[in-house]
Design a protein around this motif. Structure first.
Motif, PDB file in Angstrom:
ATOM      1  N   TYR A 182    -117.993  28.302  54.715  1.00  0.00           N
ATOM      2  CA  TYR A 182    -118.976  29.327  55.078  1.00  0.00           C
ATOM      3  C   TYR A 182    -118.454  30.716  54.712  1.00  0.00           C
ATOM      4  CZ  TYR A 182    -122.359  26.644  57.917  1.00  0.00           C
ATOM      5  OH  TYR A 182    -123.364  25.801  58.341  1.00  0.00           O
ATOM      6  N   SER A 183    -117.181  30.954  54.968  1.00  0.00           N
ATOM      7  CA  SER A 183    -116.605  32.280  54.731  1.00  0.00           C
ATOM      8  C   SER A 183    -116.545  32.640  53.252  1.00  0.00           C
ATOM      9  CB  SER A 183    -115.205  32.366  55.338  1.00  0.00           C
ATOM     10  OG  SER A 183    -114.374  31.334  54.835  1.00  0.00           O
ATOM     11  N   ARG A 184    -116.717  31.673  52.375  1.00  0.00           N
ATOM     12  CA  ARG A 184    -116.781  31.937  50.938  1.00  0.00           C
ATOM     13  C   ARG A 184    -118.213  31.981  50.431  1.00  0.00           C
ATOM     14  NH1 ARG A 184    -112.141  27.460  49.341  1.00  0.00           N
ATOM     15  NH2 ARG A 184    -110.335  28.612  50.169  1.00  0.00           N
ATOM     16  N   VAL A 185    -119.051  31.113  50.969  1.00  0.00           N
ATOM     17  CA  VAL A 185    -120.434  31.036  50.501  1.00  0.00           C
ATOM     18  C   VAL A 185    -121.208  32.301  50.880  1.00  0.00           C
ATOM     19  CG1 VAL A 185    -122.622  29.803  50.762  1.00  0.00           C
ATOM     20  CG2 VAL A 185    -120.487  28.516  50.551  1.00  0.00           C
ATOM     21  N   GLU A 191    -127.930  35.820  51.074  1.00  0.00           N
ATOM     22  CA  GLU A 191    -129.272  35.416  51.496  1.00  0.00           C
ATOM     23  C   GLU A 191    -129.265  34.079  52.243  1.00  0.00           C
ATOM     24  OE1 GLU A 191    -128.601  33.570  47.432  1.00  0.00           O
ATOM     25  OE2 GLU A 191    -128.149  35.474  48.444  1.00  0.00           O
ATOM     26  N   LEU A 192    -128.150  33.327  52.169  1.00  0.00           N
ATOM     27  CA  LEU A 192    -128.056  32.045  52.855  1.00  0.00           C
ATOM     28  C   LEU A 192    -127.459  32.152  54.257  1.00  0.00           C
ATOM     29  CD1 LEU A 192    -126.734  29.667  50.020  1.00  0.00           C
ATOM     30  CD2 LEU A 192    -129.091  29.955  50.823  1.00  0.00           C
ATOM     31  N   GLU A 193    -127.018  33.340  54.638  1.00  0.00           N
ATOM     32  CA  GLU A 193    -126.249  33.467  55.876  1.00  0.00           C
ATOM     33  C   GLU A 193    -126.989  32.895  57.082  1.00  0.00           C
ATOM     34  OE1 GLU A 193    -123.389  36.737  58.024  1.00  0.00           O
ATOM     35  OE2 GLU A 193    -125.198  37.476  57.033  1.00  0.00           O
ATOM     36  N   ARG A 194    -128.213  33.303  57.274  1.00  0.00           N
ATOM     37  CA  ARG A 194    -128.953  32.825  58.453  1.00  0.00           C
ATOM     38  C   ARG A 194    -129.134  31.315  58.404  1.00  0.00           C
ATOM     39  NH1 ARG A 194    -132.686  35.414  62.263  1.00  0.00           N
ATOM     40  NH2 ARG A 194    -133.901  33.761  63.273  1.00  0.00           N
TER      41      ARG A 194
END
Length: 335
Positions: free
Chosen positions: A98-101, A107-110
């Motif tokens: 997650y910390s890389r993506v 825009e994918l965070e949520r």
């Protein structure tokens, strides 16, 4: 060739990965080491080297991994194991932490946090293996690390009376705000550096799980706090609020009681981490953990503003030094 290297070769000799190309992977704060294994056709797996002589034990990882896998969650599949020597051959879930993506695709965070929250919703009502309880007494004991491993090395002398008063009051707060709730399996390090995004899978299977061997039976809010009050990255306040709302709506837990427990557990977790990071800096020569202490401190202070924590707030803020540069430098000095 080290003894561990020879043992690893012997372990792999009993598998189809004996001749695989091997490359090191980044480790964590433990004594475990990891290598990625590559077969000529492109298939990969991960070798975990967890030396028993350094206190490592792969059996909890295997037990919890198989339990989570059985629930339909994406814990790594176990391909081969040697618990006596401390080796596992496990499924390779890739590198998309997650910390890389999120920095790469903001825009994918949520969406990522929604999926991670939904994993916790599933665990809320899932059957649980036998686990040690992470109750008020144990949580209080670990919170006092903020005194013994953060405060005391900086001040140069302990304050046993302040630590005792904190422990007495804080345990009472924990009992009053988190007691009487059915526990769930809490992975306890459920955050962006331990979660992988697996977009080709569906639903909760899109969340790859890595660090769960220290799972305990804890309050349902504990892992949500780990996820949303992440000391390694800034989770936007709007996402934190939305995920708490999402969890409450999906599970039907009491809104007020859950939010109160969330803040109290946030304080407990932050105080524990202050001590853990101080210990990693001084006792284990890992000063980069000390650099994260100011963010941990800010999180602790925010949680202490909740009325439920009034019995300990002033005591904590008056007893523990703020993480000024001289404090951080002291914690980086080997003891």
């Amino acid at each position: 060739m080290t003894d561990r290297a020879a043992l690893a070769n012997r372990f792999l000799a009993g598998t189809r990965w004996a001749s695989a190309r091997r490359a090191p992977l980044a480790g964590d704060a433990s004594n475990r080491r990891y290598e990625r294994l590559h077969l000529p056709g492109g298939e990969t797996a991960v070798l975990m080297d967890a030396p028993p002589e350094k206190g490592e034990d792969v059996r909890p990882f295997v037990r919890i991994a198989r339990h989570l896998h059985g629930l339909g969650l994406s814990a790594p599949e176990i391909f081969a194991e040697d618990s006596e020597q401390g080796f596992l051959l496990i499924e390779d879930l890739g590198d998309d932490l997650y910390s890389r993506v999120i920095p790469r695709q903001p825009e994918l965070e949520r969406r990522l946090y929604e999926a991670a929250t939904d994993v916790l919703v599933l665990l809320r009502d899932a059957p649980m293996p036998r686990l040690e309880p992470y109750g008020a007494g144990r949580m209080t004991e670990l919170a006092t690390l903020a005194f013994s491993k953060y405060r005391d090395p900086v001040i140069g002398r302990p304050d046993a009376e302040a630590q005792r008063r904190f422990a007495d009051r804080f345990e009472d707060v924990l009992i009053q705000t988190t007691g009487g709730i059915a526990p769930v399996l809490a992975q306890r390090d459920y955050h962006a550096d331990n979660l992988l995004w697996l977009p080709t899978r569906q639903g909760v299977e899109r969340v790859g799980l890595l660090d769960f061997q220290d799972a305990m039976a804890a309050h349902p809010a504990y892992d949500l706090v780990s996820l949303l009050q992440d000391v390694r990255r800034d989770v936007p306040a709007a996402i934190e609020a939305a995920m708490i709302d999402r969890y409450i709506a999906a599970t039907g837990v009491d809104d007020h009681l859950f939010r109160t427990a969330y803040m109290v557990l946030g304080a407990q977790r932050g105080l524990r981490i202050l001590g853990v990071f101080g210990r990693l800096g001084r006792d284990y020569g890992k000063p980069h953990y000390v650099d994260m202490i100011p963010k941990v401190w800010d999180t602790v202070v925010r949680n202490l503003e909740h009325p439920a924590l009034a019995p300990v707030a002033d005591l904590v803020l008056n007893s523990l030094p703020k993480p000024a540069p001289r404090v951080l430098e002291a914690l980086k000095q080997p003891c």
